[in-house]
Design a protein around this motif. Structure first.
Motif, PDB file in Angstrom:
ATOM      1  N   GLU A  32      24.002  47.280  39.729  1.00 26.67           N
ATOM      2  CA  GLU A  32      25.319  46.695  39.518  1.00 26.67           C
ATOM      3  C   GLU A  32      25.586  46.568  38.028  1.00 26.67           C
ATOM      4  O   GLU A  32      24.730  46.131  37.261  1.00 26.67           O
ATOM      5  N   LEU A  33      26.775  47.005  37.637  1.00 23.46           N
ATOM      6  CA  LEU A  33      27.135  47.048  36.228  1.00 23.46           C
ATOM      7  C   LEU A  33      28.176  45.984  35.900  1.00 23.46           C
ATOM      8  O   LEU A  33      29.153  45.837  36.630  1.00 23.46           O
ATOM      9  N   LYS A  34      27.976  45.280  34.810  1.00 26.62           N
ATOM     10  CA  LYS A  34      28.956  44.300  34.345  1.00 26.62           C
ATOM     11  C   LYS A  34      29.959  45.045  33.475  1.00 26.62           C
ATOM     12  O   LYS A  34      29.605  45.649  32.467  1.00 26.62           O
ATOM     13  N   ILE A  35      31.232  45.011  33.888  1.00 27.97           N
ATOM     14  CA  ILE A  35      32.295  45.729  33.198  1.00 27.97           C
ATOM     15  C   ILE A  35      33.261  44.724  32.587  1.00 27.97           C
ATOM     16  O   ILE A  35      33.672  43.769  33.238  1.00 27.97           O
ATOM     17  N   ASN A  36      33.621  44.961  31.330  1.00 27.27           N
ATOM     18  CA  ASN A  36      34.655  44.174  30.669  1.00 27.27           C
ATOM     19  C   ASN A  36      35.916  45.031  30.701  1.00 27.27           C
ATOM     20  O   ASN A  36      35.993  46.059  30.019  1.00 27.27           O
ATOM     21  N   THR A  38      39.110  46.947  30.111  1.00 32.02           N
ATOM     22  CA  THR A  38      39.785  47.327  28.869  1.00 32.02           C
ATOM     23  C   THR A  38      41.264  46.961  28.883  1.00 32.02           C
ATOM     24  O   THR A  38      41.904  46.954  27.837  1.00 32.02           O
ATOM     25  N   ASN A  39      41.787  46.633  30.045  1.00 33.84           N
ATOM     26  CA  ASN A  39      43.205  46.313  30.173  1.00 33.84           C
ATOM     27  C   ASN A  39      43.486  44.819  30.079  1.00 33.84           C
ATOM     28  O   ASN A  39      44.456  44.413  29.459  1.00 33.84           O
ATOM     29  N   CYS A  40      42.618  43.997  30.680  1.00 29.26           N
ATOM     30  CA  CYS A  40      42.912  42.551  30.733  1.00 29.26           C
ATOM     31  C   CYS A  40      41.749  41.662  30.311  1.00 29.26           C
ATOM     32  O   CYS A  40      41.852  40.447  30.383  1.00 29.26           O
ATOM     33  N   ASP A  41      40.635  42.245  29.909  1.00 29.91           N
ATOM     34  CA  ASP A  41      39.443  41.512  29.443  1.00 29.91           C
ATOM     35  C   ASP A  41      38.714  40.723  30.527  1.00 29.91           C
ATOM     36  O   ASP A  41      37.844  39.921  30.220  1.00 29.91           O
ATOM     37  N   THR A  42      39.025  40.951  31.796  1.00 29.61           N
ATOM     38  CA  THR A  42      38.280  40.315  32.872  1.00 29.61           C
ATOM     39  C   THR A  42      36.907  40.977  32.974  1.00 29.61           C
ATOM     40  O   THR A  42      36.793  42.191  32.862  1.00 29.61           O
ATOM     41  N   VAL A  43      35.873  40.182  33.171  1.00 29.64           N
ATOM     42  CA  VAL A  43      34.531  40.712  33.375  1.00 29.64           C
ATOM     43  C   VAL A  43      34.271  40.710  34.883  1.00 29.64           C
ATOM     44  O   VAL A  43      34.481  39.699  35.553  1.00 29.64           O
ATOM     45  N   PHE A  44      33.832  41.866  35.409  1.00 22.33           N
ATOM     46  CA  PHE A  44      33.551  41.967  36.842  1.00 22.33           C
ATOM     47  C   PHE A  44      32.351  42.863  37.071  1.00 22.33           C
ATOM     48  O   PHE A  44      31.949  43.624  36.195  1.00 22.33           O
ATOM     49  N   GLN A  45      31.773  42.778  38.254  1.00 20.03           N
ATOM     50  CA  GLN A  45      30.620  43.594  38.638  1.00 20.03           C
ATOM     51  C   GLN A  45      31.110  44.868  39.309  1.00 20.03           C
ATOM     52  O   GLN A  45      31.875  44.823  40.268  1.00 20.03           O
ATOM     53  N   MET A  46      30.655  46.001  38.808  1.00 18.43           N
ATOM     54  CA  MET A  46      30.960  47.298  39.410  1.00 18.43           C
ATOM     55  C   MET A  46      29.815  47.641  40.347  1.00 18.43           C
ATOM     56  O   MET A  46      28.695  47.845  39.901  1.00 18.43           O
ATOM     57  N   ALA A  47      30.096  47.686  41.647  1.00 19.06           N
ATOM     58  CA  ALA A  47      29.051  47.926  42.637  1.00 19.06           C
ATOM     59  C   ALA A  47      29.083  49.344  43.199  1.00 19.06           C
ATOM     60  O   ALA A  47      28.083  49.839  43.699  1.00 19.06           O
ATOM     61  N   THR A  48      30.246  50.010  43.126  1.00 18.25           N
ATOM     62  CA  THR A  48      30.372  51.384  43.616  1.00 18.25           C
ATOM     63  C   THR A  48      30.859  52.289  42.476  1.00 18.25           C
ATOM     64  O   THR A  48      31.377  51.809  41.475  1.00 18.25           O
ATOM     65  N   VAL A  59      41.413  50.974  37.517  1.00 14.66           N
ATOM     66  CA  VAL A  59      40.377  51.713  38.242  1.00 14.66           C
ATOM     67  C   VAL A  59      39.381  52.286  37.236  1.00 14.66           C
ATOM     68  O   VAL A  59      39.770  52.830  36.198  1.00 14.66           O
ATOM     69  N   TYR A  60      38.110  52.153  37.566  1.00 16.93           N
ATOM     70  CA  TYR A  60      37.016  52.658  36.737  1.00 16.93           C
ATOM     71  C   TYR A  60      36.166  53.615  37.547  1.00 16.93           C
ATOM     72  O   TYR A  60      36.027  53.451  38.761  1.00 16.93           O
ATOM     73  N   GLY A  61      35.567  54.588  36.869  1.00  8.30           N
ATOM     74  CA  GLY A  61      34.694  55.529  37.549  1.00  8.30           C
ATOM     75  C   GLY A  61      33.488  55.880  36.714  1.00  8.30           C
ATOM     76  O   GLY A  61      33.506  55.789  35.482  1.00  8.30           O
ATOM     77  N   VAL A  62      32.433  56.281  37.405  1.00  3.38           N
ATOM     78  CA  VAL A  62      31.208  56.749  36.774  1.00  3.38           C
ATOM     79  C   VAL A  62      30.582  57.790  37.695  1.00  3.38           C
ATOM     80  O   VAL A  62      30.695  57.688  38.915  1.00  3.38           O
ATOM     81  N   SER A  69      24.215  52.953  33.767  1.00  4.57           N
ATOM     82  CA  SER A  69      24.590  52.310  32.518  1.00  4.57           C
ATOM     83  C   SER A  69      26.107  52.180  32.388  1.00  4.57           C
ATOM     84  O   SER A  69      26.843  53.153  32.602  1.00  4.57           O
ATOM     85  N   ALA A  70      26.559  50.998  31.995  1.00  7.78           N
ATOM     86  CA  ALA A  70      27.990  50.739  31.836  1.00  7.78           C
ATOM     87  C   ALA A  70      28.608  51.562  30.714  1.00  7.78           C
ATOM     88  O   ALA A  70      29.827  51.754  30.683  1.00  7.78           O
ATOM     89  N   GLU A  71      27.806  52.070  29.799  1.00  5.80           N
ATOM     90  CA  GLU A  71      28.359  52.846  28.680  1.00  5.80           C
ATOM     91  C   GLU A  71      29.032  54.134  29.139  1.00  5.80           C
ATOM     92  O   GLU A  71      29.867  54.692  28.426  1.00  5.80           O
ATOM     93  N   PHE A  72      28.709  54.617  30.345  1.00  4.78           N
ATOM     94  CA  PHE A  72      29.289  55.856  30.866  1.00  4.78           C
ATOM     95  C   PHE A  72      30.490  55.624  31.767  1.00  4.78           C
ATOM     96  O   PHE A  72      31.110  56.578  32.234  1.00  4.78           O
ATOM     97  N   VAL A  73      30.832  54.381  32.034  1.00  4.46           N
ATOM     98  CA  VAL A  73      31.977  54.037  32.880  1.00  4.46           C
ATOM     99  C   VAL A  73      33.256  54.227  32.069  1.00  4.46           C
ATOM    100  O   VAL A  73      33.346  53.808  30.919  1.00  4.46           O
TER     101      VAL A  73
END
Length: 80
Positions: A32-36, A38-48, A59-62, A69-73
């Protein structure tokens, strides 16, 4: 066409399109990746491999090869 782990993507839209085409968008990420957002600064967990910010719907993708790694999202767009 599948590029294994050597695929190069210029945008989040390209990533999301690729993982949707291959059916990986609902697959779990490596960890699970912690994503900040880029649009609203909300921090959330990326599970898929395709996830959406719960606040603004960005919408985010990897790709599977980089899902450890979150750096590739990358962001694809709001409600993309």
């Amino acid at each position: 066409m599948h590029d294994d782990c050597s695929g190069s993507f210029q945008s989040g839209k390209q990533i999301v399109d690729k993982i949707r085409t291959m059916g990986f968008n609902t697959s779990p990420v490596g960890a699970e990746l912690k994503i900040n957002c880029t649009n609203c600064d909300t921090v959330f967990q990326m599970a898929t491999m395709e996830s959406k910010c719960p606040s603004c719907k960005m919408v985010y993708g990897v790709t599977p090869c980089h899902s450890h790694s979150a750096e590739f999202v990358k962001a694809a767009g709001v409600n993309y």
